[in-house]
Design a protein around this motif. Structure first.
Motif, PDB file in Angstrom:
ATOM      1  N   LEU A 154      17.832  12.815   5.133  1.00 22.69           N
ATOM      2  CA  LEU A 154      17.582  11.926   6.207  1.00 22.69           C
ATOM      3  C   LEU A 154      19.026  12.048   7.023  1.00 22.69           C
ATOM      4  N   PRO A 155      18.953  12.133   8.342  1.00 30.61           N
ATOM      5  CA  PRO A 155      20.117  12.038   9.213  1.00 30.61           C
ATOM      6  C   PRO A 155      20.793  10.597   9.156  1.00 30.61           C
ATOM      7  N   GLY A 204      26.923  14.044  -0.032  1.00 25.15           N
ATOM      8  CA  GLY A 204      26.594  14.020   1.520  1.00 25.15           C
ATOM      9  C   GLY A 204      25.523  13.185   1.902  1.00 25.15           C
ATOM     10  N   GLN A 205      24.736  13.618   2.841  1.00 26.18           N
ATOM     11  CA  GLN A 205      23.708  13.042   3.563  1.00 26.18           C
ATOM     12  C   GLN A 205      22.705  12.611   2.140  1.00 26.18           C
ATOM     13  N   GLY A 255      23.982   8.635  13.970  1.00 26.53           N
ATOM     14  CA  GLY A 255      24.045   9.957  14.338  1.00 26.53           C
ATOM     15  C   GLY A 255      24.997  10.774  13.429  1.00 26.53           C
ATOM     16  N   GLU A 256      25.617  11.841  13.818  1.00 27.47           N
ATOM     17  CA  GLU A 256      26.515  12.644  12.929  1.00 27.47           C
ATOM     18  C   GLU A 256      27.466  12.003  12.251  1.00 27.47           C
ATOM     19  N   GLY A 257      27.594  11.598  11.085  1.00 28.05           N
ATOM     20  CA  GLY A 257      28.672  10.854  10.434  1.00 28.05           C
ATOM     21  C   GLY A 257      28.605  11.023   9.109  1.00 28.05           C
ATOM     22  N   LEU A 296      29.225  18.225   6.025  1.00 27.21           N
ATOM     23  CA  LEU A 296      28.462  17.351   5.414  1.00 27.21           C
ATOM     24  C   LEU A 296      27.793  16.413   6.488  1.00 27.21           C
ATOM     25  N   LYS A 297      28.301  16.415   7.681  1.00 24.37           N
ATOM     26  CA  LYS A 297      27.505  15.617   8.654  1.00 24.37           C
ATOM     27  C   LYS A 297      26.257  15.938   8.868  1.00 24.37           C
ATOM     28  N   THR A 298      25.818  17.419   8.817  1.00 29.52           N
ATOM     29  CA  THR A 298      24.532  17.401   8.952  1.00 29.52           C
ATOM     30  C   THR A 298      23.894  18.446   7.631  1.00 29.52           C
TER      31      THR A 298
END
Length: 386
Positions: free
Chosen positions: A290-291, A246-247, A295-297, A331-333
């Protein structure tokens, strides 16, 4: 380059100031850091194959045991042949190995789905058990999937149970209060995860590694993992394996004491860390998730889907479009981390403990738990000693 050097110099100054221990100072620095700024200039990025920078610990290549894992067995676990892996270490940290994403394209999907859909199910213990009945946490995936799908349309939807999940234990359960494992609380360890762990351990020179316990941590963008040492396993000669999905996040690896300044590094989706030998009992922490830069991706490596046709004896299972839609929305966030451990040496048994554990012990939060800003007040009321 001047800003990066200034950032490294600033962190070095922070680490040497009197008062608060050096590890916690840098933990706070990275917790408050600004992505895209010079704040992250001193963080090592193994996937970028960067060389040593002024003031930074030197990155070195690590040798893997290529012949210990066949291409066939690596593929069964969704991994590239070991001969294609890149492995790195750090001067001053013997036994630490970092392997940037060795997974075959698309095969991370299986492990993400397992963490969210399968491993979160009962009888495995999770943080939600402290406040909910077993019936209410019986199948977090089924209770959460529609809410997560709707997140794409309406972001004001309340958090699903999966989004409130912080940790799950596999195999021997870890007691957060006593800091001990218990044979009384055991759930069958997933065979696919055991096989994956055994292949990675063998490639790093640890033949005969047995996956006996796993702690899965589920991070939101505001989550942190406090400074701690994983010393509760009875056999420290075996490595600790860490898998990230994920992120991205920042991982801090320190010394035997907290007055030693830690080294910061990025953990990206698919990355594997191995802590063994001297590095097995070092302080470590995760101060920041870390974002996504845009953006959200999703990270680029998660945009590739699993092959439509999988080998007959593969441990990797197909992932439907519907299931991945739920995983991707989550998983975007968020990020998921699996740490796999061997608890006992061969022919070793748990020592008899005269202190009987209470039922509440198995779900009580501990000091090295995941933390997030939204839960700080509530957690302080529930766990004043944590």
């Amino acid at each position: 380059m001047g800003k990066m050097a200034a950032a490294v110099s600033s962190m070095a100054t922070l680490a040497t100031e009197p008062g608060e221990d050096a590890f916690r100072k840098l933990f706070r620095f990275y917790r408050q850091s600004r992505p895209g700024s010079a704040d992250l200039g001193g963080v090592i990025d193994f996937s970028a194959a960067r060389g040593p920078r002024p003031g930074a610990i030197k990155v070195v290549r690590s040798q893997l045991n290529v012949s210990s894992v066949s291409e066939h067995d690596a593929c069964r676990a969704g991994l590239q042949p070991v001969s294609k892996w890149q492995a790195y270490g750090l001067e001053g940290y013997p036994g630490f190995i970092f392997i940037p994403n060795p997974f075959l394209p698309g095969y991370q999907w299986h492990w993400v789905k397992q963490c969210l859909k399968l491993y979160s199910q009962k009888p495995n213990v999770c943080n939600l058990d402290k406040h909910m009945t077993k019936e209410e946490t019986q199948n977090l995936w089924e209770q959460s999937k529609e809410l997560l799908r709707c997140k794409e349309v309406n972001k004001r939807k309340p958090r699903s149970l999966l989004e409130k999940l912080r940790w799950v234990t596999l195999g021997y359960h870890y007691n957060w209060d006593s800091k001990k494992y218990s044979a009384d609380h055991y759930t069958p360890f997933p065979s696919d995860l055991a096989f994956l762990s055994e292949q990675v351990a063998a490639a790093c020179g640890f033949q005969g590694f047995r996956a006996e316990a796993g702690i899965l941590n589920y991070y939101r963008l505001d989550s942190t993992l406090g400074i701690h040492v994983d010393r509760s396993e009875l056999d420290h000669s075996k490595p600790l394996l860490s898998f990230s999905f994920g992120q991205s996040a920042i991982f801090l690896l320190g010394g035997l004491k907290r007055d030693e300044a830690p080294t910061a590094m990025f953990m990206h989706s698919g990355d594997i860390m191995v802590m063994s030998g001297f590095s097995r009992l070092l302080n470590h922490a995760v101060p920041r998730v870390l974002p996504h830069p845009g953006g959200e991706g999703l990270p680029h490596c998660l945009e590739t889907s699993l092959p439509a046709v999988l080998p007959k004896d593969s441990l990797i299972e197909p992932c439907s479009v519907e299931d991945w839609q739920v995983c991707a929305s989550y998983l975007k966030t968020a990020r998921v981390n699996m740490t796999i451990r061997q608890v006992l040496a061969p022919d070793q048994a748990f020592p008899l403990d005269p202190v009987e554990e209470t039922k509440g012990d198995i779900t009580t939060d501990g000091s090295c738990h995941l933390d997030d800003q939204r839960s700080q007040v509530k957690r302080a009321r529930l766990s004043p000693d944590s």
